[in-house]
Design a protein around this motif. Structure first.
Motif, mmCIF file in Angstrom:
data_model
loop_
_atom_site.group_PDB
_atom_site.id
_atom_site.type_symbol
_atom_site.label_atom_id
_atom_site.label_comp_id
_atom_site.label_asym_id
_atom_site.label_seq_id
_atom_site.Cartn_x
_atom_site.Cartn_y
_atom_site.Cartn_z
ATOM 1 N N ASN A 44 36.906 31.957 40.665
ATOM 2 C CA ASN A 44 37.565 32.243 39.560
ATOM 3 C C ASN A 44 37.395 33.632 39.245
ATOM 4 N N MET A 45 37.538 34.404 39.835
ATOM 5 C CA MET A 45 37.243 35.892 39.926
ATOM 6 C C MET A 45 38.038 36.565 38.839
ATOM 7 N N ILE A 46 39.325 36.340 38.662
ATOM 8 C CA ILE A 46 40.344 36.996 37.754
ATOM 9 C C ILE A 46 41.077 36.186 36.991
ATOM 10 N N GLY A 47 40.956 36.415 35.738
ATOM 11 C CA GLY A 47 41.824 35.493 34.766
ATOM 12 C C GLY A 47 42.935 36.065 33.974
ATOM 13 N N ASP A 48 43.639 35.380 33.046
ATOM 14 C CA ASP A 48 44.642 35.794 32.444
ATOM 15 C C ASP A 48 43.979 37.022 31.306
ATOM 16 N N GLY A 49 44.581 38.317 31.381
ATOM 17 C CA GLY A 49 44.472 39.301 30.337
ATOM 18 C C GLY A 49 43.179 40.145 30.881
ATOM 19 N N ASP A 50 42.407 39.943 32.070
ATOM 20 C CA ASP A 50 41.496 40.843 32.708
ATOM 21 C C ASP A 50 41.761 42.182 32.947
ATOM 22 N N HIS A 192 28.344 42.768 32.599
ATOM 23 C CA HIS A 192 29.523 43.076 33.290
ATOM 24 C C HIS A 192 29.716 41.979 34.450
ATOM 25 N N MET A 193 30.911 41.727 34.853
ATOM 26 C CA MET A 193 30.886 40.638 35.797
ATOM 27 C C MET A 193 31.686 41.434 36.972
ATOM 28 N N VAL A 194 30.712 41.293 38.229
ATOM 29 C CA VAL A 194 31.139 41.996 39.306
ATOM 30 C C VAL A 194 31.705 40.917 40.389
ATOM 31 N N ILE A 195 32.737 41.540 41.080
ATOM 32 C CA ILE A 195 33.303 40.452 41.883
ATOM 33 C C ILE A 195 33.752 41.327 43.337
ATOM 34 N N ARG A 196 33.684 40.481 44.243
ATOM 35 C CA ARG A 196 34.046 40.868 45.795
ATOM 36 C C ARG A 196 35.195 40.199 46.340
ATOM 37 N N PRO A 197 36.410 40.388 45.925
ATOM 38 C CA PRO A 197 37.415 39.800 46.544
ATOM 39 C C PRO A 197 37.704 39.675 47.782
ATOM 40 N N LEU A 198 37.030 40.682 48.679
ATOM 41 C CA LEU A 198 37.230 40.802 50.221
ATOM 42 C C LEU A 198 36.194 39.624 50.699
#
Length: 307
Positions: A44-50, A192-198
């Motif tokens: 759930n890394m990215i949501g609507d409006g991010d 902050h929310m940090v994400i690593r999509p790779l």
């Protein structure tokens, strides 16, 4: 002043364009985008409006991350904003024109932040010592500040599956912890929310993709040339395993998602003191799946009696 000459010949440019339309390249592109999409969905890394601030260093990983996110945004079921961010650390000879030109060529919103962290690192770290730790701490603070300034709700970093495994072994070998890079976490300052999509992508696939895309790669001359860095030794170890034991790296990556606290030794994660004969565990006392052990005469014996 002599004119700047493009080093890519017309024939090379044609070949690069053809490569980007070959079936092999399209399969690779689809694989990477699918892996990024799966990671985003699983965690759930990215949501609507991010608003996603993508940190782009000029290396193959961050270019690939930005490319995949831009492609996925076009067909995602949610709407989100992408802002590319680069930190110019004032390294001598850094080509500060390359990234702005690239961002403008692909039409992405961007922010270039200039901070002379290079001088700080060179002043504080003795010659020959690893600069990565201090450099990353300085970068992190600037990234958090910039994310707040642009209203970013997600900070996307370009770490991939190999980075996560290397960090796991670095922490085990030198830190005494079973700890890797998580796909998603809250920043050190809690804001902050940090994400690593790779997280599901391999470095080899990313490297192939970057070559085909002909990204304008900018090398890191501050830390990238430090051959004595422990991470380089870990990387070499994992690459050796990948060559000599096919499937081992994939199994290691899978293990990050299959932790069994009752079969480790951390009392904060499992109540070992309270274990008695009435305690029910998901797994029993077999330390590993039974495997046949070859005997000297060519026969086999079993690890456990009764098998």
């Amino acid at each position: 002043m002599s004119p700047i000459v493009n080093s890519v010949t017309p024939q090379a440019a044609i070949e690069q364009a053809e490569n980007r339309h070959s079936n092999t390249f399209l399969r690779l592109k689809k694989k990477l985008e699918r892996s990024v999409g799966e990671a985003i969905g699983d965690y759930n890394m990215i949501g609507d409006g991010d608003t996603v601030m993508v940190c782009v260093s000029g290396g193959k990983d961050s270019y690939t991350l930005l490319s995949c996110l831009l492609a996925l945004r076009e067909r995602a079921p949610v709407d989100f904003r992408i802002v590319a961010m680069n930190l110019d650390q004032k390294q001598p000879g850094f080509p500060d024109h390359i990234l702005p030109a690239y961002f403008e060529s692909i039409g992405v919103e961007y922010r270039i932040v200039t901070e002379d962290t290079y001088s700080i690192v060179k002043d504080k770290i003795p010659e020959g010592k690893t600069t990565c730790s201090l450099c990353s701490r300085l970068r992190r603070g600037i990234i958090y500040r910039t994310a707040a300034e642009i209203g970013a709700t997600r900070i996307a970093l370009g770490h991939h599956r190999d980075d996560m495994l290397e960090t796991l072994f670095l922490n085990m070998f030198f830190g005494g912890k079973i700890k890797a890079m998580p796909p998603k976490l809250v920043s050190d300052d809690g804001k902050h929310m940090v994400i690593r999509p790779l997280a599901y992508c391999t470095e080899s696939d990313i490297a192939r993709f970057a070559r085909s895309m002909d990204f304008p790669i900018i090398p890191c001359n501050l830390c990238g040339s430090q051959e004595n860095a422990q991470r380089k030794h870990i990387k070499a170890m994992l690459q050796s395993w990948a060559r000599e034991h096919p499937g081992r790296i994939e199994s290691l990556a899978t293990s990050l998602k299959n932790v069994v606290p009752s079969h480790l030794a951390d009392q904060k994660l499992f109540d070992f003191v309270g274990v008695d004969r009435n305690t029910t565990l998901d797994e029993g006392d077999i330390a590993f799946d039974p495997q046949p052990i070859p005997e000297g005469n060519g026969g086999v014996i079993r690890l456990f009696s009764g098998q």
